[in-house]
Scaffold this motif. Structure first.
Motif, short mmCIF file in Angstrom:
data_model
loop_
_atom_site.label_atom_id
_atom_site.label_comp_id
_atom_site.label_asym_id
_atom_site.label_seq_id
_atom_site.Cartn_x
_atom_site.Cartn_y
_atom_site.Cartn_z
N VAL A 195 10.48 11.76 13.56
CA VAL A 195 10.95 10.73 14.18
C VAL A 195 10.18 9.49 13.97
O VAL A 195 9.31 9.45 13.62
N ASP A 196 11.27 8.26 13.68
CA ASP A 196 10.78 6.89 13.24
C ASP A 196 10.32 6.43 14.64
O ASP A 196 11.33 5.62 15.56
N ALA A 197 9.18 6.38 14.81
CA ALA A 197 8.63 5.58 16.29
C ALA A 197 8.80 4.23 16.18
O ALA A 197 8.69 3.45 17.17
N ALA A 198 9.03 3.55 15.08
CA ALA A 198 8.73 2.13 14.97
C ALA A 198 10.24 1.41 15.09
O ALA A 198 10.06 0.25 15.27
N ALA A 199 11.30 2.21 15.03
CA ALA A 199 12.50 1.69 14.66
C ALA A 199 13.12 1.18 16.26
O ALA A 199 12.58 1.88 17.20
N VAL A 200 13.70 -0.06 16.15
CA VAL A 200 14.06 -0.59 17.58
C VAL A 200 15.87 -0.94 17.33
O VAL A 200 16.15 -1.08 16.04
#
Length: 295
Positions: A155-160
């Motif tokens: 999971v890319d937690a930083a993506a917005v």
């Protein structure tokens, strides 16, 4: 409704539903295996699993489990209830919104499931409950906080997104209305790190006693002999949220879900010849006739 009374209710409902289906041209089988529903019906390509519900069966865990079982076998489900309250519970769970406690602006609030949340250090997440009575847990998706939070490696937690919202919704666990952990989405429920939760407990393989450790540093803060002692010491396991795509083993849209189930209400003492199954699809038209009837 455990025990003989509940068993009799389920048996009577299954018999009545099977008779109605047979009268409408379905071929009905009565599997002997306890792993199968009490009746399975087929008419052409239409395959239906009959799932009778006693009053205590109308829970998110039971309904989702039986729906998932049917979907795995390319069947629809005919839920069969005896009273309007049980029928209303089924309809609320499956249609308002489907399989969720709430949905707002694309973010979901989940029902609680029967499982606990495993943590990467071994054992399960727990919290220290303050005061009398059992604490109230809630799991919901939200857009905050933006930035690093515990996440599954995939999971890319930083993506917005284009609006600055996290591309992966934050998953918040609240206890008595207070947040205790935030994860990067429902996929991060797969063995999150110990530090994501206040505490975790694990049964020691040698002496079989529970060790409670603090999440932030994994220091053991309590040793108890079993679940009752764990609760007496104030520690309560964190329940896993009932995430539809996890519980069903697939993602399913609202329209597809609506086509996967039907509801029939058969009042106590009602003849199995009363009413009928609509052409091509089992209907819940009996619900209106039974809505005001006492169980």
């Amino acid at each position: 409704m455990p025990g003989p009374l509940g068993d009799a209710t389920r048996r009577d409902l299954a018999d009545a539903a099977a008779a109605r289906l047979a009268a409408e041209g379905f071929e009905v089988e009565r599997p002997e295996s306890g792993a199968e529903p009490p009746a399975v019906a087929a008419r052409g390509d239409d395959r239906v699993a009959v799932e009778p519900l006693a009053a205590d069966d109308a829970t998110p865990t039971v309904i989702v489990s039986r729906l998932g079982h049917a979907l795995d076998r390319d069947r629809r489900v005919l839920f069969v209830a005896r009273d309007a309250d049980t029928a209303a519970a089924v309809r609320d769970l499956l249609a308002d919104p489907p399989l969720l406690a709430e949905r707002t602006d694309g973010r979901r609030t989940f029902h609680l499931g029967p499982d606990r949340v495993p943590v990467s250090g071994g054992g399960y997440a727990c919290v220290r409950a303050e005061g009398l009575g059992a604490p109230t847990f809630a799991w919901r998706e939200t857009d905050t906080p933006v930035g690093p939070v515990p996440a599954h490696p995939d999971v890319d937690a930083a993506a917005v997104d284009d609006d600055g919202r996290p591309a992966v919704p934050r998953l918040v666990c609240e206890v008595d209305g207070e947040p205790v952990t935030v994860l990067a989405g429902v996929d991060s429920l797969q063995t999150p790190p110990d530090e994501a939760f206040p505490f975790a407990y694990r049964r020691d393989p040698d002496d079989k006693r529970f060790r409670v450790r603090r999440g932030e540093d994994r220091a053991v803060v309590e040793t108890v002999g079993g679940f009752a002692a764990l609760r007496e010491a104030g520690y309560v396991p964190v329940p896993m949220p009932l995430v539809p795509e996890h519980a069903l083993g697939r993602s399913i849209g609202d329209d597809a879900l609506a086509a996967a189930w039907d509801l029939l209400v058969i009042g106590e003492g009602e003849s199995v010849d009363d009413g009928s199954v609509d052409d091509g699809a089992i209907s819940d038209t009996a619900l209106d006739a039974e809505r005001d009837r006492d169980r």
